[in-house]
Design a protein around this motif. Structure first.
Motif, PDB file in Angstrom:
ATOM      1  N   LYS A 291       0.845  -1.181   0.000  1.00 25.76           N
ATOM      2  CA  LYS A 291       0.000   0.000   0.000  1.00 25.76           C
ATOM      3  C   LYS A 291       0.886   1.238   0.000  1.00 25.76           C
ATOM      4  CE  LYS A 291      -4.060   1.986   2.294  1.00 25.76           C
ATOM      5  NZ  LYS A 291      -5.024   1.820   3.410  1.00 25.76           N
ATOM      6  N   ILE A 292       0.736   2.037  -1.034  1.00 28.30           N
ATOM      7  CA  ILE A 292       1.537   3.253  -1.197  1.00 28.30           C
ATOM      8  C   ILE A 292       0.592   4.443  -1.115  1.00 28.30           C
ATOM      9  CG2 ILE A 292       3.024   4.539  -2.787  1.00 28.30           C
ATOM     10  CD1 ILE A 292       3.726   1.690  -3.966  1.00 28.30           C
TER      11      ILE A 292
ATOM     12  N   SER B  52      -0.223   7.326  -5.078  1.00 25.28           N
ATOM     13  CA  SER B  52      -0.933   6.360  -4.230  1.00 25.28           C
ATOM     14  C   SER B  52      -1.322   5.157  -5.088  1.00 25.28           C
ATOM     15  CB  SER B  52      -2.188   6.982  -3.613  1.00 25.28           C
ATOM     16  OG  SER B  52      -1.853   8.020  -2.710  1.00 25.28           O
ATOM     17  N   LEU B  53      -0.924   3.949  -4.640  1.00 28.35           N
ATOM     18  CA  LEU B  53      -1.222   2.718  -5.371  1.00 28.35           C
ATOM     19  C   LEU B  53      -1.424   1.574  -4.387  1.00 28.35           C
ATOM     20  CD1 LEU B  53       1.525   2.778  -8.170  1.00 28.35           C
ATOM     21  CD2 LEU B  53      -0.915   3.088  -8.550  1.00 28.35           C
ATOM     22  N   ASN B  54      -2.258   0.615  -4.769  1.00 32.20           N
ATOM     23  CA  ASN B  54      -2.375  -0.649  -4.052  1.00 32.20           C
ATOM     24  C   ASN B  54      -1.965  -1.771  -4.993  1.00 32.20           C
ATOM     25  OD1 ASN B  54      -3.350   0.235  -1.508  1.00 32.20           O
ATOM     26  ND2 ASN B  54      -5.386   0.526  -2.376  1.00 32.20           N
ATOM     27  N   ILE B  55      -1.041  -2.621  -4.552  1.00 32.05           N
ATOM     28  CA  ILE B  55      -0.541  -3.717  -5.363  1.00 32.05           C
ATOM     29  C   ILE B  55      -0.865  -5.025  -4.645  1.00 32.05           C
ATOM     30  CG2 ILE B  55       1.519  -4.786  -6.369  1.00 32.05           C
ATOM     31  CD1 ILE B  55       2.692  -1.863  -6.450  1.00 32.05           C
ATOM     32  N   GLU B  56      -1.556  -5.915  -5.344  1.00 36.07           N
ATOM     33  CA  GLU B  56      -2.054  -7.135  -4.720  1.00 36.07           C
ATOM     34  C   GLU B  56      -0.970  -8.205  -4.634  1.00 36.07           C
ATOM     35  OE1 GLU B  56      -5.013  -7.224  -3.399  1.00 36.07           O
ATOM     36  OE2 GLU B  56      -5.516  -5.223  -4.163  1.00 36.07           O
TER      37      GLU B  56
ATOM     38  N   PHE C 257       2.934  -6.218 -11.394  1.00 38.26           N
ATOM     39  CA  PHE C 257       2.440  -4.848 -11.553  1.00 38.26           C
ATOM     40  C   PHE C 257       3.494  -4.036 -12.306  1.00 38.26           C
ATOM     41  CE2 PHE C 257       1.461  -0.503 -10.501  1.00 38.26           C
ATOM     42  CZ  PHE C 257       0.076  -0.458 -10.388  1.00 38.26           C
ATOM     43  N   GLY C 258       3.107  -3.457 -13.432  1.00 43.16           N
ATOM     44  CA  GLY C 258       4.023  -2.676 -14.242  1.00 43.16           C
ATOM     45  C   GLY C 258       3.880  -1.184 -13.993  1.00 43.16           C
TER      46      GLY C 258
ATOM     47  N   LEU D 140       5.250 -14.974  -6.119  1.00 44.47           N
ATOM     48  CA  LEU D 140       5.992 -13.761  -5.797  1.00 44.47           C
ATOM     49  C   LEU D 140       5.324 -12.526  -6.390  1.00 44.47           C
ATOM     50  CD1 LEU D 140       8.705 -12.928  -4.429  1.00 44.47           C
ATOM     51  CD2 LEU D 140       9.761 -13.156  -6.681  1.00 44.47           C
ATOM     52  N   THR D 141       5.219 -11.475  -5.605  1.00 43.50           N
ATOM     53  CA  THR D 141       4.712 -10.188  -6.107  1.00 43.50           C
ATOM     54  C   THR D 141       5.860  -9.467  -6.813  1.00 43.50           C
ATOM     55  OG1 THR D 141       3.197 -10.055  -4.235  1.00 43.50           O
ATOM     56  CG2 THR D 141       3.595  -8.020  -5.466  1.00 43.50           C
ATOM     57  N   ILE D 142       5.621  -9.050  -8.053  1.00 44.10           N
ATOM     58  CA  ILE D 142       6.669  -8.403  -8.850  1.00 44.10           C
ATOM     59  C   ILE D 142       6.213  -7.006  -9.250  1.00 44.10           C
ATOM     60  CG2 ILE D 142       8.024  -8.505 -10.980  1.00 44.10           C
ATOM     61  CD1 ILE D 142       7.811 -11.547 -10.878  1.00 44.10           C
TER      62      ILE D 142
END
Length: 341
Positions: free
Chosen positions: A3-4, A25-29, A34-35, A192-194
């Motif tokens: 969570k950014i 602001s970003l949310n990455i699952e 995520f690019g 892995l989250t990338i």
């Protein structure tokens, strides 16, 4: 997962201030690729270095697994960074160390016993496809092999997140595809989250689930890759999409192929997902008394499905043309009329 919130970085020089990242602001699952794409100077490399605090943010927070990275002490941060792998454009390998010893280096720093270290390195060498290269030095490797060493090293401490800063920019197209396929394989095998930073739209197209577009330090657009490709909103995104689909800015050339029949419609069709494989033209010809002149088209795959664009000219009676277009619209294919009869 990540969570950014309101993340900013302001550089102060003797003569001016430079806002490298502005209120992002970003949310990455968890488990997604995520690019983040942008042209040179957009702030994307600064942004990714803020995530693991290689750069200190001016404002904002970064939380990974609900732990606030931005408020950690240096001792806490050093421990947390072991779970945040990073690979770089220019590999950043230790030239005096072999492939084996380069991969082992972060395990040495973490104090992993020698026997366990050796087992882990051997496992990673096999994972990234470098079996037989254990005793080679970086100078003896190709660019793609060097990046595989960089990926294996980044995975040594079983990270939760892998940050990729222009990881394929120094590679030729074929090697780039090999590295991207490796990243997808790692993502699927390890969950892995990338987070992948790039200025190349085909990289986003090939492996990312979602994308954020950066311009002048700000995120100007974000969404699922397929949606962003088909319906780009910002001017920057449209420029990137045009790199992969030059037809989008060559509509003026269509005039060379139009028959200029008295009763004709020129339309642009968007095919998304399974519709991209559909034999729609055959359906139209069988159902309606119209002639179809295919002007130009293209189709491209993404990780979430294919999308295509097709420009056609329909010739026939006006009421038949109207019914034909209605049929296309109700079939789920997006229609844009470029020229009316």
């Amino acid at each position: 997962m990540i969570k950014i919130e309101n993340l900013s970085k302001l550089y102060q020089t003797n003569k001016q201030q430079v806002q490298a990242v502005n209120n992002v602001s970003l949310n990455i699952e968890k488990g997604e690729i995520f690019g983040v794409i942008g042209y040179s100077g957009a702030g994307k490399s600064t942004f990714i270095r803020l995530i693991n605090r290689l750069e200190e943010p001016t404002n904002g927070t970064v939380s990974i697994q609900e732990l606030d990275i931005t408020n950690m002490s240096q001792a806490q941060l050093r421990k947390k960074r072991q779970k945040i792998g990073m690979i770089f454009q220019h590999f950043n390998l230790l030239w005096s160390r072999t492939v084996f010893d380069n991969i082992a280096f972060p395990l040495e720093i973490a104090g992993v016993p020698k026997a366990k270290r050796s087992e882990k390195v051997t496992e990673l060498i096999h994972l990234v496809g470098l079996s037989g290269k254990e005793n080679s030095y970086p100078a003896q490797l190709s660019g793609g092999q060097k990046q595989r060493v960089g990926i294996a090293r980044a995975l040594a401490n079983d990270p939760e997140v892998l940050l990729c800063d222009e990881a394929t920019s120094a590679l030729d197209p074929e090697t780039t595809d090999d590295i991207l396929e490796l990243l997808v394989s790692i993502n699927q095998k390890l969950g892995l989250t990338i987070i992948l930073i790039t200025h190349e739209m085909h990289v986003i197209q090939k492996i990312c689930n979602r994308v954020a577009v950066m311009e002048s330090g700000e995120v100007v657009e974000t969404g699922d890759v397929l949606d962003v490709f088909v319906r780009p909103k910002s001017a920057t995104t449209k420029r990137f999409v045009q790199q992969l689909n030059p037809l989008e800015h060559e509509q003026d050339k269509l005039q060379n192929f139009i028959t200029n029949h008295d009763n004709s419609e020129v339309i642009k069709l968007h095919f998304i997902g399974n519709d991209a494989k559909r034999a729609l033209i055959t359906e139209i010809v069988r159902k309606f008394d119209v002639e179809i002149n295919i002007l130009q088209g293209s189709i491209a795959p993404t990780r979430e499905g294919a999308y295509g664009t097709l420009y056609i000219e329909l010739n026939g009676e006006k009421d038949i043309l109207s019914k034909t277009i209605q049929f296309i619209e109700t079939s789920g294919v997006e229609v844009e009329v470029l020229r009316h009869a």
